[in-house]
Design a protein around this motif. Structure first.
Motif, PDB file in Angstrom:
ATOM      1  N   LEU A   1      -5.288   0.293  -6.345  1.00  0.00           N
ATOM      2  CA  LEU A   1      -5.110   1.691  -5.936  1.00  0.00           C
ATOM      3  C   LEU A   1      -6.205   2.144  -4.977  1.00  0.00           C
ATOM      4  CD1 LEU A   1      -4.100   3.225  -9.396  1.00  0.00           C
ATOM      5  CD2 LEU A   1      -2.596   2.592  -7.487  1.00  0.00           C
ATOM      6  N   ALA A   2      -7.310   1.418  -4.928  1.00  0.00           N
ATOM      7  CA  ALA A   2      -8.419   1.789  -4.049  1.00  0.00           C
ATOM      8  C   ALA A   2      -8.378   1.069  -2.709  1.00  0.00           C
ATOM      9  CB  ALA A   2      -9.750   1.504  -4.747  1.00  0.00           C
ATOM     10  N   LEU A   3      -7.425   0.168  -2.523  1.00  0.00           N
ATOM     11  CA  LEU A   3      -7.347  -0.590  -1.280  1.00  0.00           C
ATOM     12  C   LEU A   3      -6.960   0.307  -0.111  1.00  0.00           C
ATOM     13  CD1 LEU A   3      -5.430  -3.765  -2.536  1.00  0.00           C
ATOM     14  CD2 LEU A   3      -7.862  -3.616  -1.963  1.00  0.00           C
ATOM     15  N   THR A   4      -7.495  -0.015   1.061  1.00  0.00           N
ATOM     16  CA  THR A   4      -7.139   0.684   2.289  1.00  0.00           C
ATOM     17  C   THR A   4      -6.601  -0.333   3.296  1.00  0.00           C
ATOM     18  OG1 THR A   4      -9.303   0.409   3.322  1.00  0.00           O
ATOM     19  CG2 THR A   4      -9.016   2.323   1.882  1.00  0.00           C
ATOM     20  N   ALA A   5      -6.159   0.149   4.444  1.00  0.00           N
ATOM     21  CA  ALA A   5      -5.608  -0.736   5.470  1.00  0.00           C
ATOM     22  C   ALA A   5      -6.622  -1.788   5.907  1.00  0.00           C
ATOM     23  CB  ALA A   5      -5.137   0.084   6.664  1.00  0.00           C
ATOM     24  N   GLY A   6      -7.908  -1.478   5.812  1.00  0.00           N
ATOM     25  CA  GLY A   6      -8.930  -2.437   6.204  1.00  0.00           C
ATOM     26  C   GLY A   6      -9.191  -3.514   5.170  1.00  0.00           C
ATOM     27  N   ASP A   7      -8.600  -3.371   3.993  1.00  0.00           N
ATOM     28  CA  ASP A   7      -8.844  -4.316   2.905  1.00  0.00           C
ATOM     29  C   ASP A   7      -7.742  -5.354   2.735  1.00  0.00           C
ATOM     30  OD1 ASP A   7     -11.134  -2.818   2.125  1.00  0.00           O
ATOM     31  OD2 ASP A   7      -9.842  -1.445   0.998  1.00  0.00           O
TER      32      ASP A   7
ATOM     33  N   LEU B   1       0.835  -1.208   0.000  1.00  0.00           N
ATOM     34  CA  LEU B   1       0.000   0.000   0.000  1.00  0.00           C
ATOM     35  C   LEU B   1       0.863   1.249   0.000  1.00  0.00           C
ATOM     36  CD1 LEU B   1      -3.015  -0.650   2.438  1.00  0.00           C
ATOM     37  CD2 LEU B   1      -2.951  -0.792  -0.060  1.00  0.00           C
ATOM     38  N   ASP B   2       1.956   1.204   0.760  1.00  0.00           N
ATOM     39  CA  ASP B   2       2.887   2.329   0.805  1.00  0.00           C
ATOM     40  C   ASP B   2       3.526   2.540  -0.568  1.00  0.00           C
ATOM     41  OD1 ASP B   2       4.186   4.415   1.991  1.00  0.00           O
ATOM     42  OD2 ASP B   2       5.344   3.218   3.402  1.00  0.00           O
ATOM     43  N   ALA B   3       3.945   1.441  -1.189  1.00  0.00           N
ATOM     44  CA  ALA B   3       4.561   1.534  -2.512  1.00  0.00           C
ATOM     45  C   ALA B   3       3.576   2.034  -3.555  1.00  0.00           C
ATOM     46  CB  ALA B   3       5.112   0.162  -2.920  1.00  0.00           C
ATOM     47  N   LEU B   4       2.343   1.558  -3.480  1.00  0.00           N
ATOM     48  CA  LEU B   4       1.325   1.976  -4.441  1.00  0.00           C
ATOM     49  C   LEU B   4       0.964   3.452  -4.280  1.00  0.00           C
ATOM     50  CD1 LEU B   4      -0.963  -1.172  -4.355  1.00  0.00           C
ATOM     51  CD2 LEU B   4       0.123  -0.221  -6.402  1.00  0.00           C
ATOM     52  N   ALA B   5       0.988   3.938  -3.060  1.00  0.00           N
ATOM     53  CA  ALA B   5       0.686   5.352  -2.825  1.00  0.00           C
ATOM     54  C   ALA B   5       1.706   6.243  -3.519  1.00  0.00           C
ATOM     55  CB  ALA B   5       0.671   5.645  -1.328  1.00  0.00           C
ATOM     56  N   VAL B   6       2.962   5.793  -3.538  1.00  0.00           N
ATOM     57  CA  VAL B   6       4.018   6.549  -4.216  1.00  0.00           C
ATOM     58  C   VAL B   6       3.910   6.376  -5.728  1.00  0.00           C
ATOM     59  CG1 VAL B   6       6.509   6.795  -4.510  1.00  0.00           C
ATOM     60  CG2 VAL B   6       5.557   6.381  -2.235  1.00  0.00           C
ATOM     61  N   ALA B   7       3.832   5.136  -6.182  1.00  0.00           N
ATOM     62  CA  ALA B   7       3.809   4.862  -7.614  1.00  0.00           C
ATOM     63  C   ALA B   7       2.541   5.383  -8.289  1.00  0.00           C
ATOM     64  CB  ALA B   7       3.945   3.361  -7.852  1.00  0.00           C
ATOM     65  N   GLY B   8       1.438   5.374  -7.558  1.00  0.00           N
ATOM     66  CA  GLY B   8       0.175   5.820  -8.145  1.00  0.00           C
ATOM     67  C   GLY B   8       0.154   7.291  -8.504  1.00  0.00           C
ATOM     68  N   ARG B   9       0.991   8.079  -7.851  1.00  0.00           N
ATOM     69  CA  ARG B   9       1.055   9.523  -8.143  1.00  0.00           C
ATOM     70  C   ARG B   9       2.075   9.850  -9.226  1.00  0.00           C
ATOM     71  NH1 ARG B   9       1.150   9.600  -2.362  1.00  0.00           N
ATOM     72  NH2 ARG B   9       3.406   9.942  -2.418  1.00  0.00           N
ATOM     73  N   ALA B  10       2.901   8.897  -9.567  1.00  0.00           N
ATOM     74  CA  ALA B  10       4.035   9.170 -10.458  1.00  0.00           C
ATOM     75  C   ALA B  10       3.607   9.274 -11.917  1.00  0.00           C
ATOM     76  CB  ALA B  10       5.085   8.073 -10.304  1.00  0.00           C
ATOM     77  N   ARG B  11       4.281  10.132 -12.637  1.00  0.00           N
ATOM     78  CA  ARG B  11       4.082  10.303 -14.071  1.00  0.00           C
ATOM     79  C   ARG B  11       5.438  10.272 -14.756  1.00  0.00           C
ATOM     80  NH1 ARG B  11       0.073   9.249 -12.197  1.00  0.00           N
ATOM     81  NH2 ARG B  11      -1.982  10.232 -12.349  1.00  0.00           N
ATOM     82  N   PRO B  12       5.493   9.906 -16.033  1.00  0.00           N
ATOM     83  CA  PRO B  12       6.785   9.869 -16.729  1.00  0.00           C
ATOM     84  C   PRO B  12       7.486  11.222 -16.690  1.00  0.00           C
ATOM     85  CG  PRO B  12       5.088   8.797 -18.044  1.00  0.00           C
ATOM     86  CD  PRO B  12       4.372   9.464 -16.900  1.00  0.00           C
ATOM     87  N   ASN B  13       8.796  11.187 -16.585  1.00  0.00           N
ATOM     88  CA  ASN B  13       9.589  12.407 -16.606  1.00  0.00           C
ATOM     89  C   ASN B  13      10.403  12.450 -17.905  1.00  0.00           C
ATOM     90  OD1 ASN B  13      12.428  11.354 -16.190  1.00  0.00           O
ATOM     91  ND2 ASN B  13      11.525  10.534 -14.312  1.00  0.00           N
TER      92      ASN B  13
END
Length: 248
Positions: A140-146, A68-80
């Motif tokens: 990307l929609a998962l939370t700690a409860g999931d 979840l931590d990794a997805l939170a970072v990767a989900g915001r990323a865009r190509p540079n």
């Protein structure tokens, strides 16, 4: 940097077949820190507790907390600009493909077509029990409860298609990267320290067959003494400049 750029561009122009090998440094400008760097995920998670095949089997909830931590970072990323520069070179017929150690999918998002994901991708998920593929957007929609994410069909744990510590590199990735390296007489190494096997062997294989190694790394790497030229600059600066020289 200009002298190194001119030399690198000349090597790439004269090459018959150019391959790129990329690592975490290519995605730093997209907001994804190297896991091992200050601020990276290994500061918050012990990789031996959350990124091994054994941990996934025994403590999937712990692994999914890390994911979840990794997805939170990767989900915001865009190509540079580093990603788009490689896509430009491929589109122009000057790059045969990319072997990447990254799992963020940013090369494909930038338009690169022939990408070998050596360590897998966060864009694919399947059940460890029945093998059913699952929608990556749901991750990307998962939370700690999931967590851990469970299969809707059999209740098994769903996992991403990434290579955890203790797992083998997929045979498909090994085969494709080997074919690309066998055809290449030049490799552009960008944003990787060269310390992670077996991907780090590709430049050495190409060099051993008489090819050339162009390195783009801000800091010295394990390729010191192997590279024909090193551009000591961030990938998001050096790769666009190299592409401009090559395509001009």
């Amino acid at each position: 940097m200009d002298e190194a750029l001119h030399k690198a561009a000349g090597l790439v122009r004269r090459a018959g077949c150019v391959l790129a090998l990329t690592g975490a440094g290519v995605s730093v400008a997209s907001g994804i820190p190297d896991f091992r760097s200050p601020g990276g995920l290994w500061e918050r998670h012990d990789p031996m507790r959350v990124a091994t095949a054994e941990a996934l089997a025994r403590h999937p909830e712990r692994v999914w907390a890390f994911l979840l931590d990794a997805l939170a970072v990767a989900g915001r990323a865009r190509p540079n600009p580093a990603h788009t520069a490689l896509a430009r070179l491929e589109a122009a017929g000057r790059l045969s493909g990319i072997v990447t150690q990254n799992i963020d999918g940013l090369h494909q998002a930038a338009g690169s077509r022939n990408v070998v994901e050596f360590h897998g991708s966060l864009a694919r998920y399947s059940c460890m029990g029945c093998g059913l593929a699952h929608d990556p957007t749901a991750a990307l929609a998962l939370t700690a409860g999931d967590i851990p994410w469970r299969c809707r069909d059999c209740g098994g744990v769903v996992r991403p298609d990434i290579v955890f510590f203790g797992e083998a590199i997929p045979l498909d990735a090994l085969g494709k990267s080997g074919q690309l390296a066998l055809a290449a007489d030049c490799i552009v190494v960008a944003g990787t320290s060269g310390e992670v096997a077996p991907a780090n062997l590709l430049p050495r294989e190409i060099k051993a067959r008489g090819g050339v190694v162009v390195e783009i790394n801000l800091m010295e790497s394990a390729y010191k003494g192997l590279s024909d030229v090193r551009i000591a600059a961030p990938a998001e600066i050096a790769l666009p400049a190299l592409a401009d020289f090559v395509l001009s």
